[in-house]
Design a protein around this motif. Structure first.
Motif, mmCIF file in Angstrom:
data_model
loop_
_atom_site.group_PDB
_atom_site.id
_atom_site.type_symbol
_atom_site.label_atom_id
_atom_site.label_comp_id
_atom_site.label_asym_id
_atom_site.label_seq_id
_atom_site.Cartn_x
_atom_site.Cartn_y
_atom_site.Cartn_z
ATOM 1 N N VAL A 154 -24.512 -64.168 -4.607
ATOM 2 C CA VAL A 154 -24.477 -62.852 -3.970
ATOM 3 C C VAL A 154 -25.767 -62.668 -3.179
ATOM 4 O O VAL A 154 -26.861 -62.869 -3.710
ATOM 5 C CB VAL A 154 -24.334 -61.728 -5.020
ATOM 6 C CG1 VAL A 154 -24.472 -60.358 -4.366
ATOM 7 C CG2 VAL A 154 -22.998 -61.842 -5.746
ATOM 8 N N GLU A 173 -20.979 -56.523 -7.316
ATOM 9 C CA GLU A 173 -20.696 -57.857 -6.778
ATOM 10 C C GLU A 173 -20.861 -58.928 -7.852
ATOM 11 O O GLU A 173 -20.064 -59.872 -7.946
ATOM 12 C CB GLU A 173 -21.615 -58.146 -5.593
ATOM 13 C CG GLU A 173 -21.335 -57.296 -4.361
ATOM 14 C CD GLU A 173 -19.912 -57.476 -3.870
ATOM 15 O OE1 GLU A 173 -19.430 -58.633 -3.795
ATOM 16 O OE2 GLU A 173 -19.258 -56.454 -3.578
ATOM 17 N N ARG A 176 -17.882 -58.832 -10.194
ATOM 18 C CA ARG A 176 -16.684 -59.478 -9.629
ATOM 19 C C ARG A 176 -16.732 -60.999 -9.816
ATOM 20 O O ARG A 176 -15.703 -61.651 -9.988
ATOM 21 C CB ARG A 176 -16.561 -59.151 -8.144
ATOM 22 C CG ARG A 176 -16.134 -57.712 -7.846
ATOM 23 C CD ARG A 176 -15.855 -57.532 -6.359
ATOM 24 N NE ARG A 176 -15.345 -56.217 -6.036
ATOM 25 C CZ ARG A 176 -16.049 -55.264 -5.452
ATOM 26 N NH1 ARG A 176 -17.323 -55.496 -5.124
ATOM 27 N NH2 ARG A 176 -15.512 -54.088 -5.175
ATOM 28 N N LYS A 177 -17.929 -61.566 -9.781
ATOM 29 C CA LYS A 177 -18.089 -63.015 -9.895
ATOM 30 C C LYS A 177 -17.769 -63.539 -11.295
ATOM 31 O O LYS A 177 -17.396 -64.701 -11.454
ATOM 32 C CB LYS A 177 -19.514 -63.422 -9.513
ATOM 33 C CG LYS A 177 -19.873 -63.187 -8.057
ATOM 34 C CD LYS A 177 -19.143 -64.144 -7.136
ATOM 35 C CE LYS A 177 -19.646 -63.999 -5.699
ATOM 36 N NZ LYS A 177 -18.956 -64.950 -4.774
#
Length: 285
Positions: A154, A173, A176-177
């Motif tokens: 990210v 973010e 989400r990973k």
């Protein structure tokens, strides 16, 4: 289920009422994701300072928040009321990077409004810990948000550093990973009395060697090289959270300093033992 990823900025300041220091919230930011981690909305507000008069220089430097920003912000109770309204009545879980922010928020509620619980908090998750587990990072190594972002690709440089909304967006973010529907809910906790009790409990090292939680079997030394039982040279004494004593290995003819810490948490006891070889056979203090 909606996910509310929240971040705070705060200023450490002296509070006359408690005659001690408190971390006063100066900014709150949050991003709302739906059950499929799609962006829904965001929330951001400066909080008017009511305890500290000025920001610490390191806070201004890290955040680029000014004294004018917090003077012109909304009062804490108004911001929290708006935040509760923004969340709404839908089922949700609030997530923070580490539990520091949620501890600070509880502390501010208690000081500024007298409330012992957060009116909008029913489910909670420490997303930092989940991230560490999904990346097989040791519990002893707490990874910072920007290092975490770099680890999973990210680009944190796209966001302002140490600002509440931007940090919540970076956290989203990172989430989400690593998000896995098969186990994510296992790390969500209900915000009941036990939850608040655990957060408000202050971990501490045990300094009394005769305390019932002190495991005396750890207060010894066996040489790793020769397997010989060490001879105790000095009495155990307590310093900087550790019990310390010097032992001598007769076979290897060396002295070592043994240090043992017993740290009590709300729901567990953590022990740590280190052995340091002393040079020139000297007895260290």
């Amino acid at each position: 289920m909606h996910y509310i990823i929240m971040d705070l900025e705060w200023n450490n300041t002296y509070a006359r009422r408690i005659k001690g220091f408190i971390n006063e919230v100066i900014e709150i930011g949050a991003v709302m994701l739906d059950d499929d981690l799609n962006y829904v909305d965001e929330f951001s507000s400066f909080v008017k300072s009511s305890i500290g008069k000025k920001l610490r220089s390191n806070v201004k430097r890290l955040t680029n928040i000014s004294n004018d920003d917090i003077r012109n912000g909304e009062p804490f109770t108004r911001v929290m009321s708006d935040f509760k309204h923004w969340i709404g009545n839908r089922e949700n879980v609030i997530l923070t990077w580490g539990d520091g922010d949620i501890r600070v928020l509880i502390e501010n509620f208690r000081y500024l409004s007298g409330a012992r619980t957060l009116p909008f908090l029913t489910n909670y998750m420490d997303i930092q810990r989940y991230f560490e587990i999904k990346n097989d990072l040791p519990k002893s190594r707490q990874i910072g948000l920007f290092n975490a972002a770099e680890l999973v690709g990210v680009d944190a440089e796209m966001f302002a550093h140490h600002r509440a909304l931007d940090d919540s967006l970076i956290t989203a973010e990172c989430m989400r990973k690593v998000f896995d529907k098969n186990d994510f809910s296992d790390y969500i906790v209900k915000c009941d009395d036990a939850f608040y009790g655990k957060l408000q409990y202050k971990p501490h090292a045990i300094g009394n060697i005769n305390h019932p939680l002190v495991d005396k079997s750890l207060l010894n030394f066996t040489c790793d090289k020769c397997g010989s039982k060490g001879e105790q040279v000095t009495e155990w004494r307590y310093s900087n959270q550790f019990f310390r004593a010097v032992y001598h290995c007769p076979k290897c003819n060396c002295n070592v300093r043994v240090a043992v810490r017993f740290k009590k948490y709300f729901d567990r006891l953590e022990t740590k033992k280190t052995v340091t070889v002393l040079p020139d056979k000297r007895i260290g203090k």
